[in-house]
Design an enzyme around this catalytic site. Structure first.
Site, short mmCIF file in Angstrom:
data_model
loop_
_atom_site.label_atom_id
_atom_site.label_comp_id
_atom_site.label_asym_id
_atom_site.label_seq_id
_atom_site.Cartn_x
_atom_site.Cartn_y
_atom_site.Cartn_z
N ARG A 66 9.19 29.75 -26.60
CA ARG A 66 9.73 28.76 -25.62
C ARG A 66 8.31 28.51 -24.75
O ARG A 66 8.19 27.57 -23.84
CB ARG A 66 10.67 29.57 -24.59
CG ARG A 66 11.26 28.80 -23.38
CD ARG A 66 12.37 29.35 -23.10
NE ARG A 66 12.92 28.74 -21.80
CZ ARG A 66 12.86 28.93 -20.67
NH1 ARG A 66 12.33 30.17 -20.29
NH2 ARG A 66 13.22 28.22 -19.49
N HIS A 70 6.97 25.07 -23.10
CA HIS A 70 6.85 24.84 -21.95
C HIS A 70 5.37 24.66 -21.19
O HIS A 70 5.14 24.05 -20.23
CB HIS A 70 7.30 25.98 -20.94
CG HIS A 70 9.07 26.07 -20.85
ND1 HIS A 70 9.63 26.51 -19.51
CD2 HIS A 70 9.87 25.53 -21.44
CE1 HIS A 70 10.81 26.35 -19.69
NE2 HIS A 70 11.04 25.57 -20.98
N ASP A 71 4.48 25.18 -22.11
CA ASP A 71 3.07 24.78 -21.71
C ASP A 71 2.67 23.32 -22.38
O ASP A 71 2.21 22.53 -21.40
CB ASP A 71 2.12 25.49 -22.69
CG ASP A 71 0.66 25.55 -22.34
OD1 ASP A 71 0.20 25.26 -21.43
OD2 ASP A 71 0.16 25.25 -23.65
N VAL A 74 3.82 19.97 -20.02
CA VAL A 74 2.95 19.92 -18.78
C VAL A 74 1.55 19.99 -19.04
O VAL A 74 0.88 20.85 -19.30
CB VAL A 74 3.23 21.20 -17.83
CG1 VAL A 74 2.54 20.91 -16.37
CG2 VAL A 74 4.64 21.32 -17.61
N ASP A 78 -2.49 23.17 -23.26
CA ASP A 78 -3.76 23.43 -22.75
C ASP A 78 -3.64 25.08 -21.93
O ASP A 78 -4.47 25.52 -21.42
CB ASP A 78 -4.39 22.83 -21.69
CG ASP A 78 -3.37 22.56 -20.61
OD1 ASP A 78 -2.40 23.26 -20.34
OD2 ASP A 78 -3.71 21.71 -19.79
N SER A 80 -1.99 26.09 -19.56
CA SER A 80 -2.04 26.27 -18.10
C SER A 80 -0.89 26.93 -17.56
O SER A 80 -0.85 27.51 -16.57
CB SER A 80 -1.77 24.67 -17.74
OG SER A 80 -0.86 24.12 -17.89
N ASN A 98 10.70 28.01 -14.99
CA ASN A 98 10.08 29.00 -15.25
C ASN A 98 10.45 30.22 -14.63
O ASN A 98 10.39 31.49 -15.36
CB ASN A 98 8.59 28.86 -15.55
CG ASN A 98 8.08 27.93 -16.56
OD1 ASN A 98 8.81 27.75 -17.61
ND2 ASN A 98 6.99 27.12 -16.22
N HIS A 197 16.81 26.60 -29.93
CA HIS A 197 18.11 26.98 -29.33
C HIS A 197 18.85 27.97 -30.16
O HIS A 197 19.73 28.55 -29.72
CB HIS A 197 18.79 26.28 -28.40
CG HIS A 197 18.14 25.96 -27.11
ND1 HIS A 197 18.53 24.98 -26.19
CD2 HIS A 197 17.04 26.17 -26.61
CE1 HIS A 197 17.86 24.87 -25.29
NE2 HIS A 197 16.62 25.49 -25.40
N THR A 198 18.59 28.01 -31.54
CA THR A 198 19.21 28.87 -32.64
C THR A 198 19.00 30.26 -32.19
O THR A 198 19.56 31.31 -32.83
CB THR A 198 18.79 28.43 -33.85
OG1 THR A 198 19.63 29.17 -34.96
CG2 THR A 198 17.67 28.65 -34.28
N ASP A 257 18.15 29.37 -37.92
CA ASP A 257 19.18 28.95 -38.80
C ASP A 257 19.60 27.59 -38.36
O ASP A 257 19.22 27.35 -36.98
CB ASP A 257 20.26 29.72 -39.73
CG ASP A 257 21.00 30.65 -38.32
OD1 ASP A 257 20.96 29.76 -37.39
OD2 ASP A 257 21.74 31.62 -38.50
#
Length: 332
Positions: A66, A70-71, A74, A78, A80, A98, A197-198, A257
């Site tokens: 994750r 999320h990096d 945005v 990089d 950040s 976050n 999201h598995t 899976d």
């Protein structure tokens, strides 16, 4: 003469090999063998630290995966996201997506310390995030892929970007797709990457409205299986319990899976952003069905989409820096 010509042709072809496995981005290339000479042990180090972290806590595989998502959403991939608050930086860790949610930073710190010891001032935190995401996926039983490398680290962060650009659990399907398209990703990438999201967990606050007030009329989300909703209400009340955790895939929460897609077909997707993949778009619905039937197809698409996501606006060449500590920019 022919012998010498053949020799030079072979040399020319060998010179092109790195380009065959590279990925063109604006301003240069990323390629898997970027550190082959400058830090040949980097991939082994990352894999080893990630494996130990997941052995200590199985949830960590999802957390590290994750972080890369999320990096990249945005300002590009990089690192950040990893920056802490400082005099000049407002950290992305405090954003709505976050705060009290993003985790695994101490594992990235552990990887960075080991890599710096082996290869000082060489490997970026952004590349560490990309490698850790791949290794976490593989350790959890998911697909493998070659990670293009060569990113630099940002010298700033964007709290507003983190609040506005990362897809949120309660976003509509069209809003989520728009956010993907802004990054150069398409509908296939959206459905395939949602398959992350598995593994992992979500907080009660991320889906509470589905249980009690989906459309502002005091009624639950009718696309959520009633028996499943009843189970969720036991630990996710109308108020309180915001941080209570629930498996995103209740069938095999630690195994990478295709049960995630099977759950969606059974109206047991946990988040609104999961279930709308089935209910709001015909093309998306078809992909959900295909991935539920064919795990290898899902794995193939997921791996390709991860490489594609990892190519979002990297800092290359003279842009950015190689941080010595992933939580703060270098002092000059």
């Amino acid at each position: 003469m022919a012998k010498y010509m053949s020799y030079f042709i072979v040399l020319a072809l060998l010179a092109l090999v790195p380009l065959c496995f590279s990925h063109k981005t604006q301003g240069g290339y990323l390629y898997p063998r970027f550190y082959d000479h400058s830090c040949p042990q980097v991939q082994h180090i990352v894999k080893s630290v990630v494996a130990n972290a997941v052995a200590r806590e199985r949830r960590m595989a999802a957390s590290l995966l994750r972080l890369h998502f999320h990096d990249c959403f945005v300002k590009g991939c990089d690192a950040s996201l990893l920056l802490d608050n400082s005099g000049s930086i407002v950290s992305e860790k405090g954003s709505n997506t976050n705060r009290n949610s993003a985790r695994g930073f101490e594992v990235i710190d552990e990887i960075k310390a080991a890599v710096e010891k082996a290869c000082p001032h060489t490997v970026s935190c952004a590349d560490i995030l990309a490698l850790a995401a791949r290794d976490s996926t593989v350790i959890a039983g998911g697909p493998n892929w070659e990670v293009p490398l060569g990113r630099k680290d940002a010298r700033g962060a964007s709290l507003s970007g983190s609040n506005n650009d990362i897809p949120a659990p309660n976003n509509t399907f069209n809003t989520i797709l728009t956010k993907f398209k802004r990054q150069g990703l398409d509908l296939v990438d959206l459905v395939a990457l949602s398959g992350a999201h598995t593994i992992g967990n979500a907080r009660c606050v991320s889906f509470r409205q589905r249980l009690y007030n989906q459309n502002g009329n005091g009624q639950p989300d009718l696309t959520l299986d009633r028996a499943y909703a009843s189970q969720l209400r036991n630990q996710c009340p109308r108020s309180g319990g915001d941080q209570n955790l629930f498996f995103l895939d209740y069938v095999s929460p630690f195994n990478f899976d295709n049960n995630y897609y099977k759950n969606i077909l059974s109206n047991k997707g946990l988040l609104n952003s999961d279930q709308v993949l089935l209910t709001k778009n015909p093309a998306s619905m078809q992909l959900v069905k295909q991935y539920a039937e064919n795990m290898q197809l899902f794995f193939d698409h997921f791996a390709k989409s991860m490489v594609k996501m990892g190519n979002i606006s990297p800092l290359l060449g003279g842009k950015g820096e190689i941080r010595q500590n992933c939580r703060r920019i270098n002092s000059y």
